[in-house]
Design an enzyme around this catalytic site. Structure first.
Site, mmCIF file in Angstrom:
data_model
loop_
_atom_site.group_PDB
_atom_site.id
_atom_site.type_symbol
_atom_site.label_atom_id
_atom_site.label_comp_id
_atom_site.label_asym_id
_atom_site.label_seq_id
_atom_site.Cartn_x
_atom_site.Cartn_y
_atom_site.Cartn_z
ATOM 1 C CG HIS A 1 -4.071 4.617 10.440
ATOM 2 N ND1 HIS A 1 -3.630 5.957 10.085
ATOM 3 C CD2 HIS A 1 -3.059 3.912 10.724
ATOM 4 C CE1 HIS A 1 -2.279 5.900 10.163
ATOM 5 N NE2 HIS A 1 -1.888 4.519 10.733
ATOM 6 C CG ASP B 1 0.083 1.680 9.094
ATOM 7 O OD1 ASP B 1 0.259 2.855 9.455
ATOM 8 O OD2 ASP B 1 -0.718 0.934 9.969
ATOM 9 C CG ASP C 1 -0.147 5.542 13.594
ATOM 10 O OD1 ASP C 1 -0.119 5.815 15.070
ATOM 11 O OD2 ASP C 1 0.252 4.874 12.892
ATOM 12 C CG HIS D 1 3.212 6.570 10.254
ATOM 13 N ND1 HIS D 1 2.402 6.796 9.041
ATOM 14 C CD2 HIS D 1 2.671 5.647 10.837
ATOM 15 C CE1 HIS D 1 1.477 6.194 9.140
ATOM 16 N NE2 HIS D 1 1.410 5.480 10.386
#
Length: 1011
Positions: free
Chosen positions: A40, A42, A155, A424
């Site tokens: 993951h 970001d 997420d 997000h």
């Protein structure tokens, strides 16, 4: 630490004798675990993109590529494209690129979602969700011929019902979500309802339904607790270090290496978790995500520990009752699809808001970093305008003076920045200050480039020196003091409205491009003694521009000089409440009578003059006082809103000015924290437009606000209180696409915060006959905390001593001044239903005003002048031109031909494709929403686009353009509700004469070509 060599030969021999990994054993009822390696990553959040690339992100793709190449059974899924594209373009060696292509061909590296980012679902705008998905898909398809078919929205903080519709339109076969309200997820787990068929659009229904998997309580991270070790488990590469990877390769918190002594314990821990999860799903297929944030930057140590662990479990599968194997997401969804189960259907209700636990309502981010939200939406509107203008230029002036490669690159820069900020942890305002600065810097640079493109494209349309001559001849005045502007209408509708230009002189005359004086109004600016607001009435056809010259003059018959009338400041608490409402001052236009109470300087009521219906309506500012000390209870932060009670009045006195005018009347209200304060804390500027030459947008009550800087630990709301009986029910939009009904609910804890919802574009309250609509040009949080009330959170400034927030600098100490804009509409439910969808776009896509420097005014192009079209591009009132752009992707729209080109080594071309135009048309209305506007509408694309040029051919495509719609056949899923499988995934076709019928809520995507 690598797996000890002495044990490996023994394990490999035993596995070989047992027949290897046994996915086939699942047919005997054994639980089959699909181990999904992922990271993951970001795009922002705590660290900037460049910091992440340097510390770990580039290493993820390099090491994953190398390790998958070494061992054929290993697999990996890649999600966000921004990091991958940066790695591909600036880090990856030729050998890496060759390996990636081979891994994709073998199906062992898989791109899921495929957008630039994993976009937020609560506060993003429909246009921008589609943009970032299109940007990522375009790169993947052009570079590899890959077309992602599954989502991985693990997420985002809550799930919108619009997202599954968009993914279905993009050709996806499966959707995956994770963060939904904790008590709802718990109930779904207990009842094995985490998987369902989602029909996200009420109007589209089963036509664009999609199978949806909800992750269980462990979400996307591998459970890290090891009962036999004080270290976390399954994260053998440890935790990424910033700013640089450690030179010795030793990272913090590296899991205990797998060895002969702990192999069984590791296997037992993993199997127990798999079996626990299996109880929550209907099939014996269990998705077991292996990874978490910032993982697989050292894939070698990861796989070398997991490989023998999987082998051991499979060797003892009879004992464990489980088989395990590496998997991609498509393999998991395919197994579920082939299982033959029948799934329940979920309608168009979303999963918002999201609470992680009773006192953790993630509703604060709806209003966090209001400035960033505003800049991002403004960038979106500017890009929409620049794209359509560039398209017009290319079709009409293919060999024009503006270098098309330069212009396209400028637009691509803004596409990249705007896609990036949909992440997000970006548009949500949940990032650290330095990352917020990065987003703003990228957006600002991209916007400057887009504005430069628009100026270069527009100015040659008519040389301003000849324009000056026309005006001078008409007026006899010198042109030395003239200011020049170009106004562009980015909507495919004809509009009459006003624009606001700030000037340094108290009187002016405005002339159009034919030398005629234009209606205008000038007045002292509310926030500057040396500036004046000049409101100019403009009539603009669809996708057309006009030029105006502004001259400082002593007087003018077409420009009205408005005078500011000042009223006495009023105390909030002084005076008897029963005497208020006796001295009402009406402010009128053709649609409304706004009545202002001179005893409070607040609005008192609004009369809908078309129905002669009066609604009591007052507005003021309230604030929630947030707790900043974790020892005293729950705190508010970037994400979370924790309210101890209702909002309190944020002022003690109100000042007022009214500026009556002929173009508009402005009411200025100033709210003071203390009666004796000289500086106001908040301001509302309410503009009531007059009728503009018979085309009056008089139903808009336009309001802009000035809020901040706030005191620390304050969350400020605009409270609109009415006498409408709404039962505290509010309606809010999902990403500007569809509306959701929000019933007020009571909870044992945190009722205020859990009744907040995101408003991206629209919210309204209503009773049996009347609807009050609020339209927004950026996202906010909204609620109806009291009967007849609509509350909008405008700004937040917070600090707390929570260790996690302090460690990542996520306390939201935002000292900015924000200036959001809202429009109010009031009328019958039927009238508002027909007006609302168009009005929100009129706010989103207001005319673009470009000032012209004197150096540019003489720049001319005779070829451009000769080709300027007088024809407008105008759609019916229920259809919206969602996109008109030149993507530039250089791939064949014939899929077979494109794959052949790639196989023959014809990689990405250096020259963009300028002849292919991307067109999207959207139906604005739901089925049954309006008796006329909700009907399917047939248009002739050749006639509609004649204002651009002569249409030669049309290809209908999937939402992101990478599928020919005739080749797109999405999976059908067995469900408990009847569906029409023949119409599923199908639109009405484009006829040979270019006629196309667009039905309610459809978004139709085309590649169009001009002669």
């Amino acid at each position: 630490m690598l797996f000890p060599p002495p044990l490996l030969p023994l394990l490999f021999a035993l596995v070989s004798a047992a027949g290897g990994s046994s996915a086939r054993d699942a047919g005997r009822g054994r639980t089959e675990a699909f181990v999904l390696p992922h990271s993951h990553m970001d795009v922002g959040w705590v660290y900037t993109v460049q910091e992440s690339m340097r510390a770990y992100a580039a290493n993820v793709y390099s090491s994953v590529t190398e390790e998958l190449t070494r061992e054929k059974r290993r697999k990996f899924v890649a999600v966000e494209q921004e990091f991958f594209r940066l790695w591909w373009d600036s880090v990856a060696a030729d050998e890496h690129k060759k390996q990636v292509r081979q891994l994709l061909q073998e199906g062992r590296l898989e791109f899921i979602i495929g957008g630039q980012v994993m976009h937020d679902e609560a506060v993003t705008n429909l246009d921008d969700d589609i943009l970032q998905l299109t940007e990522g898909h375009g790169f993947l398809y052009e570079t590899f011929g890959v077309r992602p078919q599954f989502s991985w929205h693990v997420d985002p903080f809550g799930a919108s019902a619009t997202t599954p519709v968009l993914f279905a339109l993009a050709g996806f076969n499966g959707h995956l979500i994770s963060r939904i309200d904790y008590n709802l997820k718990d109930d779904m787990q207990r009842n094995q309802k985490l998987q369902f068929v989602w029909r996200g659009s009420r109007s589209l229904g089963d036509q664009q339904e999609i199978f949806t998997h909800t992750m269980d309580q462990f979400s996307y991270c591998t459970p890290s607790h090891l009962p036999f070790s004080n270290r976390s488990g399954f994260y053998w590469n440890g935790v990424a270090l910033f700013p640089d990877p450690p030179k010795d390769g030793v990272y913090p918190n590296m899991s205990l290496p797998v060895d002969e002594d702990n192999l069984h314990s590791y296997a037992q821990t993993m199997v127990e978790n798999i079996q626990q999860r299996a109880q929550w799903f209907q099939s014996n297929h269990v998705l077991w995500p292996w990874g978490c944030d910032k993982q697989f930057f050292n894939s070698s140590v990861q796989f070398q520990n997991m490989d023998p662990l999987l082998d051991y479990i499979n060797l003892h599968s009879e004992q464990f009752g489980v088989t395990v194997h590496y998997s991609t997401l498509s393999e998991y969804f395919q197994a579920i699809h082939q299982s033959g189960h029948t799934w329940e259907v979920r309608g168009s209700q979303d999963f918002l808001p999201y609470s992680a636990e009773p006192l953790q309502a993630w509703t604060g981010f709806y209003a966090s970093r209001n400035v960033l939200k505003g800049v991002a939406r403004h960038a979106s509107s500017l890009l929409h305008a620049a794209e359509s203008l560039f398209t017009w230029y290319l079709v009409n002036i293919p060999g024009g003076a503006v270098p098309k490669e330069w212009a396209l690159q400028k637009l691509r820069d803004l596409r990249w920045a705007l896609s990036e900020v949909q992440h997000h942890d970006a548009i949500t305002g949940t990032e650290s200050p330095k990352v917020a600065h990065m987003y703003l810097q990228h957006l600002t640079q991209g916007m400057m480039g887009a504005q430069e493109v628009m100026v270069k494209l527009l100015i040659p349309a008519q040389p301003f020196d000849s324009f000056d001559a026309t005006v001078t001849q008409s007026t006899g005045e010198s042109s030395d003091s003239a200011q020049h502007i170009v106004v562009y209408n980015p909507l495919a509708w004809n509009v009459t409205t006003y624009i606001n230009v700030t000037v340094p002189f108290p009187m002016a005359t405005v002339y159009d491009d034919e030398g005629h004086p234009v209606s205008a109004q000038i007045q002292q600016s509310a926030e500057s003694d040396s500036a004046y607001d000049l409101f100019i009435v403009v009539n603009l056809k669809g996708l057309q521009h006009r030029r105006y010259v502004i001259r400082a003059m002593a007087s003018s018959g077409r420009t009205h000089a408005a005078t500011v009338v000042t009223f006495e400041r009023r105390s909030r608490t002084q005076g008897e409440p029963r005497k208020r409402g006796r001295r009402l001052l009406p402010v009128l236009n053709e649609c409304y009578a706004l009545k202002v109470d001179q005893d409070t300087n607040l609005l008192h009521s609004i009369v809908d003059r078309t129905r002669k219906r009066s609604v009591k309506l007052t507005q003021d500012f309230g604030e929630y006082r947030a707790n900043g000390d974790v020892r005293r209870g729950p705190v508010s932060d970037n994400y979370v809103f924790s309210a101890n009670g209702s909002s309190e009045a944020a002022y003690e006195a109100v000042g007022m000015e009214i500026v009556p005018g002929k173009v508009l009347t402005e009411i200025r209200q100033y709210f003071y924290r203390e009666e004796s304060d000289e500086e106001y804390a908040y301001a509302v500027y309410t503009r009531l437009p007059e009728g503009f030459e018979g085309a009056a947008p008089c139903h808009r009550i336009e309001q802009s606000y000035r809020v901040g800087p706030l005191a620390v630990n304050r969350e400020v709301v605009l409270r609109t209180s009415t006498d409408l009986s709404n039962n505290r029910t509010i309606f809010t939009d999902n990403n500007g696409y569809q509306m959701q009904r929000r019933l007020h609910r009571t909870f044992p804890n945190n009722t205020v915060a859990r009744n907040y919802y995101p408003m991206v574009r629209t919210a309204y309250i209503e009773d049996d006959s009347t609807r009050l609509v609020v339209l927004a040009e950026r996202a906010h949080g909204v609620s109806s905390q009291h009967e007849g009330q609509l509350e909008v959170m405008l700004h937040r400034r917070l600090w707390n001593n929570q260790e996690w927030n302090l460690g990542y600098n996520l306390t939201l100490n935002d000292s900015s001044v924000v200036r959001p804009v809202l429009w109010m509409l009031l009328g019958s439910r039927a009238a508002m239903a027909s007006l609302g969808p168009r009005e929100v776009l009129a706010l989103q896509h207001r005319p673009v005003v470009l000032r012209v420097d004197s150096a540019e005014r003489g720049w001319t192009s005779q070829a451009f002048q000769d080709r300027v079209s007088s024809k407008a591009v105008v759609l019916p009132p229920n259809l919206h031109l969602l996109s008109l752009s030149v993507p530039g992707w250089a791939y064949s729209s014939n899929h077979t031909q494109h794959l052949q080109d790639l196989q023959q080594g014809n990689e990405r071309k250096t020259e963009p494709e300028f002849g292919r135009i991307l067109l999207r048309i959207m139906h604005l209305f739901e089925v049954g929403e309006d008796p006329v506007l909700s009907k399917p509408t047939t248009i002739n694309l050749k006639e509609v686009l004649d204002g651009l040029g002569q249409l030669s051919s049309v290809e209908e495509r999937s939402l992101t353009g990478i599928w020919d719609i005739s080749d797109l056949h999405r999976w059908n899923w067995n469900s408990t509700e009847e569906s029409n499988t023949e119409s599923r995934n199908q639109f009405g076709r484009v006829l040979e004469d270019f006629r196309v019928t667009v039905s309610p809520k459809e978004i139709r995507t085309f590649f169009v070509y001009f002669k």
